[in-house]
Design an enzyme around this catalytic site. Structure first.
Site, short mmCIF file in Angstrom:
data_model
loop_
_atom_site.label_atom_id
_atom_site.label_comp_id
_atom_site.label_asym_id
_atom_site.label_seq_id
_atom_site.Cartn_x
_atom_site.Cartn_y
_atom_site.Cartn_z
N CYS A 155 -9.13 0.81 12.36
CA CYS A 155 -9.11 0.11 11.07
C CYS A 155 -9.73 -1.27 11.19
O CYS A 155 -10.30 -1.79 10.23
CB CYS A 155 -7.67 -0.04 10.58
N GLU A 163 -13.47 3.73 -0.41
CA GLU A 163 -12.74 3.05 0.65
C GLU A 163 -13.57 2.76 1.89
O GLU A 163 -13.05 2.41 2.93
CB GLU A 163 -11.51 3.89 1.03
N ASN A 190 -12.70 -0.78 6.14
CA ASN A 190 -12.78 -0.67 4.69
C ASN A 190 -13.80 -1.62 4.08
O ASN A 190 -13.89 -1.72 2.86
CB ASN A 190 -11.42 -0.95 4.06
N HIS A 203 -6.13 7.27 4.71
CA HIS A 203 -7.58 7.34 4.95
C HIS A 203 -7.85 8.47 5.94
O HIS A 203 -7.01 8.77 6.80
CB HIS A 203 -8.12 6.03 5.53
N HIS A 257 -4.31 -5.31 -4.31
CA HIS A 257 -4.48 -6.38 -3.34
C HIS A 257 -5.78 -6.26 -2.56
O HIS A 257 -6.24 -7.24 -1.97
CB HIS A 257 -3.30 -6.43 -2.37
N ARG A 258 -6.39 -5.08 -2.57
CA ARG A 258 -7.66 -4.89 -1.88
C ARG A 258 -8.85 -4.91 -2.85
O ARG A 258 -10.00 -5.10 -2.43
CB ARG A 258 -7.65 -3.57 -1.11
N SER A 287 0.82 -1.22 0.00
CA SER A 287 0.00 0.00 0.00
C SER A 287 0.85 1.26 0.00
O SER A 287 1.20 1.77 1.07
CB SER A 287 -0.93 0.01 1.22
N ALA A 302 3.50 2.82 7.56
CA ALA A 302 3.85 1.67 8.40
C ALA A 302 3.99 0.40 7.56
O ALA A 302 4.92 -0.38 7.74
CB ALA A 302 2.81 1.47 9.50
N ASP A 306 -9.62 8.30 8.51
CA ASP A 306 -9.65 7.83 9.90
C ASP A 306 -8.27 7.79 10.55
O ASP A 306 -8.15 7.45 11.72
CB ASP A 306 -10.37 6.48 10.02
#
Length: 421
Positions: free
Chosen positions: A347, A162, A100, A230, A127-128, A21, A26, A232
């Site tokens: 998340c 998202e 998500n 995002h 990947h999502r 991502s 992170a 959040d």
């Protein structure tokens, strides 16, 4: 009675650090390191236990089947022969981040009085992007009663959506009508803005939201560039409180004015940048916390240990609690494995306001059910996954069998075998 329920994604047995991502600092910083799927899932279960101890109602969403063989077949390959990047994308456990999964509007906000769900298409990240079908299946089973729930197809390409990670709701209480805030992105320097305004508007129309109580706010490009992939990561709402970083929104003053006009009762708790920088907020995930109202009425901020251990963030939290603001308690949870892959406490959960009696009980948990889930995880989840097992020259096909068998064992315990296979 309508109740806010946190549906946490159970960390799947294929949890690994592939760094897929861009913009999620992170995740990219930890790419290529060894992951600990069993420990990660047990951390998530411990977080759910802490929620139950606060008196909150708790639900679950299940890991998706991995690797996603159907997705690979649509690309004319299979796991054994796929290029390493496609193997990693097919094996991703990112569905664990239930924020998500979908955008959810409770019945008090919608024209037909039903709770509406739109699964996120997650198109920005390959990947999502293949999660939406399985997510939709789970939501349709968990929230099956058409008298209480309505389900919509994901927003079509190319408009990225998202889910709840870019959606907030404010209300005097969870069971009362509220205002819904859709936060979209325009640009973030080298990093992609993942939420389209077109997608947000389409979700609002599908859910039958009142335009007078629906706001579309632009996320700050500076926040995206700092790693707030995002909304959040820099803002969270609960009942009448918006907890937000000073630089979360593109036009802060105009956004606050819109919010206060739509809901004069809203309390905005802003964290100033000179106390907690955007870099501090992203590294600590102060805002990717769960802001909740337990039955005792004491609004509580559930933060990761990284926030509690960050000197400037911890100092600000102490100052906040010493004041007379609406957030009166801070709890700390350890979800280090999720954090290392770019997802904090918020998340991991999808918020749904509904009557628990209308929900399939297989997706609701108590302490005993969490014990059963933890036993399956302890017995079947891999202890570690080394990157070469997935992206090496010769993929570890024994790992594929372990991952599949582990998920199957969980489905059996939850009486979902044959339903989600």
């Amino acid at each position: 009675m309508p109740t806010e329920i946190n549906f946490d994604g159970i960390v799947g047995p294929s949890h690994n650090f592939a760094g897929l991502s861009p913009g999620n600092l992170a995740a990219t910083q930890n790419a290529g390191t060894t992951s600990w799927p069993r420990h990660a899932a047990l951390e998530g279960i411990a977080k759910m236990r802490a929620n139950l101890a606060l008196g909150l109602t708790q639900g679950i969403l299940l890991p998706h089947d991995r690797p996603n063989r159907r997705w690979l077949a649509s690309l004319s390959t299979d796991y054994a022969s796929a290029p390493p990047l496609l193997r990693a994308q097919a094996m991703s456990a990112s569905a664990m981040w239930a924020a998500n999964a979908a955008t959810v509007s409770p019945g008090t906000d919608t024209a037909d009085g039903r709770c509406h769900f739109t699964p996120a298409n997650l198109l920005t990240m390959p990947h999502r992007s293949h999660e939406a079908h399985e997510t939709a299946r789970q939501l349709a089973i968990a929230f099956a009663d058409p008298a209480h729930f309505a389900h919509h197809a994901p927003i079509p390409a190319p408009f990225g959506d998202e889910g709840a990670a870019n959606h907030m709701r404010l209300a005097r209480s969870h069971g009362e009508p509220g205002i819904e805030l859709f936060v979209y992105g325009k640009s973030g320097g080298a990093f992609p803005a993942r939420q389209s305004r077109v997608a947000s508007a389409a979700v609002a129309r599908a859910h039958g939201l009142d335009p007078a109580r629906t706001l579309f706010l632009a996320q700050s490009p500076d926040a995206i560039a700092a790693g707030a992939f995002h909304n959040d990561v820099v803002a969270v709402a609960n009942e009448q409180v918006l907890f937000v970083h000073e630089h979360a929104l593109a036009d802060r003053d105009a956004a606050y004015a819109e919010i206060r006009q739509a809901a004069p009762w809203v309390e905005i708790v802003e964290v100033p940048a000179d106390a907690v920088s955007l870099a501090d907020a992203v590294s600590s995930y102060l805002f990717n916390a769960q802001l909740v109202t337990p039955p005792d009425g004491v609004m509580t901020l559930i933060v990761p240990v990284e926030a509690a251990g960050h000197p400037r963030v911890a100092a600000w939290l102490e100052t906040m609690l010493a004041g007379n603001g609406p957030i009166r308690r801070v709890e700390t949870v350890d979800v280090r494995q999720s954090m290392a892959n770019g997802g904090g406490p918020a998340c991991l959960r999808l918020r749904v306001v509904a009557d628990p009696k209308t929900i399939d009980p297989r997706f609701l948990v108590d302490a005993a059910k969490l014990d059963s889930i933890a036993a399956v995880v302890s017995e079947h989840w891999p202890e570690t996954i080394v990157p070469d097992q997935i992206v090496g020259t010769s993929p570890d096909l024994a790992l594929v069998q372990t991952v599949s068998s582990a998920r199957a064992a969980l489905l059996r315990v939850l009486a979902l075998e044959g339903v989600l296979d």
